[in-house]
Design an enzyme around this catalytic site. Structure first.
Site: not given
Ligand code: NI
Length: 227
Positions: A40, A79-80
């Site tokens: 998640h 990030d991402h």
């Protein structure tokens, strides 16, 4: 004289809490929903505080553009991404907020220019939960809420004095607030769970205390405030 300067950064990442050597039951009991197989994600906020003397030429502890470039280069790896799968840092380390902030400390600290020290990193997983690291102690903080009524009135003072000191808060029948309680725990990060404290147990303990305060009139219904 050293001055502190802080800059805020953001990144978004997925993660999963799971110890392969533990049973499913133990993973569930320790990490709850964070065990979800495919992970998640969160919008993380990182506050980077550096310390050093103010450069008399630039008027800055560290050139802000340099700090931005340095930290964003480190965060490009996060990030991402899926922290467990896409970075090399969490193969054996559960990517808890406590562990992520320590990994970031090791990646950012040594890259700072001469004379500038990394003073503190604070990493928010969401607005109510963050971990902080300053090279020695790791702290974990979580914000809780309760709502309650109260009246500010001292029985040792006259009615006129009470009104003068407390103003509107002296209203005979009380008034109310949404209170926020931030609980911070400092200590060593458990190498297996990646946590300073068992979060499930901490939530239960705080909830038990706040249940006595929540949706109550504090000075009429809570023993601690009875004169
Ligand atoms: Ni999470």
């Amino acid at each position: 004289m050293n001055v502190l300067t802080t800059r805020r950064f953001t990144f978004s990442a997925a993660h999963r809490y799971w110890r392969p050597e533990w049973s499913d039951e133990r993973n569930q009991a320790t990490f709850g929903k964070c065990t979800n197989l495919y992970g998640h994600g969160h919008n993380y906020e990182l506050f980077v505080t550096v310390a050093g003397p103010v450069d008399p030429l630039t008027g800055m502890v560290m050139n802000v553009t340099d700090l931005k470039r340095l930290v964003n280069t480190v965060l490009d790896e996060f990030d991402h991404k899926h922290l467990n799968e896409d970075t090399p840092y969490f193969r054996d380390l559960v990517p808890t907020t406590e562990n992520i902030v320590q990994v970031l400390w090791r990646l950012i600290g040594p890259q700072l220019p001469e004379g500038v020290q990394l003073h503190r990193l604070r990493l928010y997983e969401n607005a109510d939960l963050y971990a902080e690291y300053s090279g020695a102690l790791t702290s974990f903080s979580r914000r809780y809420e309760f709502v309650a009524a109260h009246r500010l009135h001292s029985p040792g003072l006259s009615d006129a004095e009470n009104r003068a000191i407390y103003g509107k808060c002296n209203n005979a029948n009380g008034h109310g607030h949404n209170y926020q309680l931030e609980v911070s725990i400092g200590g060593a990060v458990d190498p297996a769970s990646g946590m300073v404290i068992d979060l499930v147990a901490m939530d239960a303990q705080v909830a038990a205390v706040l249940a006595e305060f929540d949706h109550k009139h504090l000075d009429r219904q809570v023993a601690d405030f009875q004169a």
